[in-house]
Design an enzyme around this catalytic site. Structure first.
Site, PDB file in Angstrom:
ATOM      1  N   CYS A 146       0.329  -1.504   0.112  1.00 25.49           N
ATOM      2  CA  CYS A 146      -0.309  -0.057  -0.053  1.00 25.49           C
ATOM      3  C   CYS A 146       1.183   1.076   0.229  1.00 25.49           C
ATOM      4  CB  CYS A 146      -1.200  -0.361   1.118  1.00 25.49           C
ATOM      5  SG  CYS A 146      -0.056  -0.154   2.702  1.00 25.49           S
ATOM      6  N   CYS A 199       0.386  -5.395   7.836  1.00 23.39           N
ATOM      7  CA  CYS A 199       1.157  -4.071   8.323  1.00 23.39           C
ATOM      8  C   CYS A 199       1.713  -4.369   9.250  1.00 23.39           C
ATOM      9  CB  CYS A 199       0.218  -3.591   9.044  1.00 23.39           C
ATOM     10  SG  CYS A 199      -1.371  -3.454   7.159  1.00 23.39           S
TER      11      CYS A 199
HETATM   12  S1  FES Z   1      -2.611  -1.533   5.183  1.00 21.27           S
HETATM   13 FE1  FES Z   1      -1.021   0.519   4.313  1.00 21.27          FE
HETATM   14  S2  FES Z   1       0.232   0.478   6.222  1.00 21.27           S
HETATM   15 FE2  FES Z   1      -1.281  -0.914   6.514  1.00 21.27          FE
END
Ligand code: FES
Lengths: 164, 382
Positions: free
Chosen positions: A60, A134
């Site tokens: 992400c 994450c």
């Molecule tokens: S979803 Fe982007 S850092 Fe957790």
């Protein structure tokens, strides 16, 4: 309008909600998110560290920096500072990881290399499935920092091929 | 402050429809007293809405949602005109209901779709539109106002271009409905989508304005309700609620627009004044009166939402971290925003219960939150 006026986000986590991949967080996650441990308060004061690692989250587009200090005699990590640009899960995971490796007078480097994202997730009282990635960020940052330490201290034999 | 996601049901609306769940529960298709009563109520609602839209009653088709109206408009017209042409034009910041419907037609039914670019404010370029229209173009679908950044497209200008080229024009007016022009004659549109859940009506109700003579095929088949275009028993309370809701919103539109744009500007200016490195997303002037979308550089949106939530403030973000596919908002990216800036975007959408105190509270509590998160962030914004 202010909905939920005065109400705090309620954590209702059942097996079902975990599966659904929603964003309800456990109390531990929220605690580490709102009161992050060991983060680097003064960005200008990072001089005497033994290893540094920075990683980006391919999924992400987030980023993390980590600094560690090692007690050479005991081969333990005695300090771990970090900065994270990411969601609450990323912040809480890093905070938790930094606590795990520095608590009880520090963790042996060999042991901290064995920490897996799932170990962090367990200590956090779980993360929503969609947020599992994450916790990988902290894990990678730590590994990178440790390998940086190996390089700086000329312990090249300890760097495992292909891990980095 | 997340009114663009959905609204509560206006008490006046609720009062009007309550009895249609219990006492007046008839099926408009039944030949009995209750059925007739329901049928009359639906017709009455249709007439009232038609009047506001400046349309004929049989040009108002009730559906189950904005998404369904959009699907009907795009698939219905595309399929009806497939012998005439196979080219559809839309643009990059449309709602997923439009984009995904177009993608579906592209990959499954042999249509070609042009997704127009937008500038940094989210506006399409009319010259680009003129250029991409060709002999095979059968449909143009451009939203009236954007749900994320609030940018208002020049619908009347776009309609002129469509008319000149004899192309049918649809607009998704879900976000615009409470604030912008709804008169279909003045707008000149051939089709227009509106839904209830943004208008203080119940969820599960939408409508498609469909100008007489527009060739269209139904996407739902069955009992032939809604002039054969939307089979399925009518959502009677929803329909009546939608009529009432549109009447109310038309009645208060002018004052609400004025009141909300003032609050919106107060919010934008307040936050930009108190916090460094805050960018406004969308247009400064041609934007919905209730939309403020700001990027707090160096901060991630979900984290910020969580902090806001602790203060009892609801908002939304275009951050990749909150999307299921872990990609940042397609709207923000289309305006040329970098992923980093999209990451720190927060959308506030104001509504009828938003008061000046609420705005002041946001301006008061946010600087600390942003500061906290920036302290944790390795990204330097200065
Ligand atoms: S979803 Fe982007 S850092 Fe957790």
């Amino acid at each position: 309008m202010l909905i939920n006026m005065g109400q705090k986000l309620k954590v209702v986590e059942t097996e079902k909600t975990k599966e659904d991949g929603n964003w309800f967080y456990s109390d531990v996650v929220k605690d580490h998110f709102f009161n992050p441990r060991n983060f680097l308060k003064d960005k200008n004061a990072v001089k005497d560290y033994d290893g540094y690692g920075d990683v980006g989250n391919v999924l992400c587009g987030d980023r993390m920096d980590m600094w560690i200090k090692v007690d050479k005699k005991t081969d333990k990590i005695i300090e771990c500072k970090w900065l994270t640009w990411g969601c609450a899960s990323a912040i809480a995971s890093t905070s938790m990881l930094s606590e795990m490796i520095t608590e009880n007078s520090g963790m042996k480097i060999d042991d901290s290399l064995k920490i897996k994202p799932i170990d962090i997730i367990k200590r956090l009282g779980n993360l929503p499935k969609i947020k599992y990635h994450c916790s990988v960020l902290g894990d990678q940052a730590l590994r990178t920092a440790i390998y940086d330490y190996f390089k700086r201290s000329k312990q090249h034999n300890r760097i495992k091929e292909g891990v980095q | 402050m997340d009114y663009a996601a959905t609204t509560y049901v206006d008490p006046e609306v609720k009062k009007e429809i309550d009895s249609y769940f219990t006492e007046r529960f008839g099926n408009p298709g039944s030949f009995n007293y209750f059925g007739l009563e329901a049928k009359n109520a639906v017709n009455d609602a249709r007439n009232r809405i038609a009047k506001i839209l400046n349309a004929d009653s049989d040009e108002v088709i009730f559906t189950g949602s904005g998404t369904e109206s959009i699907n009907l408009a795009i698939k219905g017209v595309a399929r009806a005109l497939k012998t005439k042409g196979n080219h559809i034009i839309t643009q990059k910041t449309e709602h997923h209901a439009v984009i995904d419907t177009c993608k579906y037609l592209e990959s499954n039914e042999g249509f070609e779709v042009t997704y127009l670019n937008v500038d940094k404010y989210g506006l399409i370029n009319l010259d680009e539109l003129k250029k991409v229209i060709n002999k095979r173009t059968i449909l143009i679908s451009i939203m009236h106002a954007n749900n994320e950044i609030g940018t208002v497209q020049p619908i009347k200008e776009i309609v002129k271009i469509a008319k000149k080229n004899n192309v049918i024009f649809h607009t998704d007016a879900c976000q615009a409905a409470g604030y912008l022009e709804l008169d279909v004659k003045r707008l000149g549109v051939d089709m227009m989508t509106i839904n209830g859940s943004k208008l203080y009506a119940p969820k599960g109700i939408g409508l498609l304005y469909l100008k007489k003579g527009v060739p269209i095929e139904p996407i739902l088949h069955g009992g032939g309700q809604e002039f054969g275009l939307r089979s399925g028993t009518e959502n009677v309370p929803g329909i009546i609620g939608l009529a009432k809701a549109i009447e109310i919103s038309e009645r208060i539109k002018k004052t609400e627009c004025k009141r909300l744009s003032k609050l919106r500007d107060m919010l934008i200016n307040g936050l930009q004044g108190k916090i460094k490195n805050v960018m406004l997303n969308g247009h400064t002037k041609t934007r919905l009166p209730n939309n403020a979308n700001l990027s707090f550089l160096g901060v991630e949106g979900e984290s910020l939402l969580l902090h806001l939530n602790e203060e009892g403030i609801c908002a939304a973000t275009g951050s990749a971290c909150t999307s299921r596919n872990l990609e940042a908002s397609h709207v923000l990216l289309a305006t040329g925003l970098k992923t980093e800036a999209a990451h720190g975007s927060i959308r506030f959408t104001l509504g009828r219960k938003t008061k000046e105190e609420d705005i002041k509270k946001v301006i008061r509590v946010m600087p600390k939150m942003v500061e906290t998160l920036r302290m944790l962030s390795p990204i330097h914004v200065d």
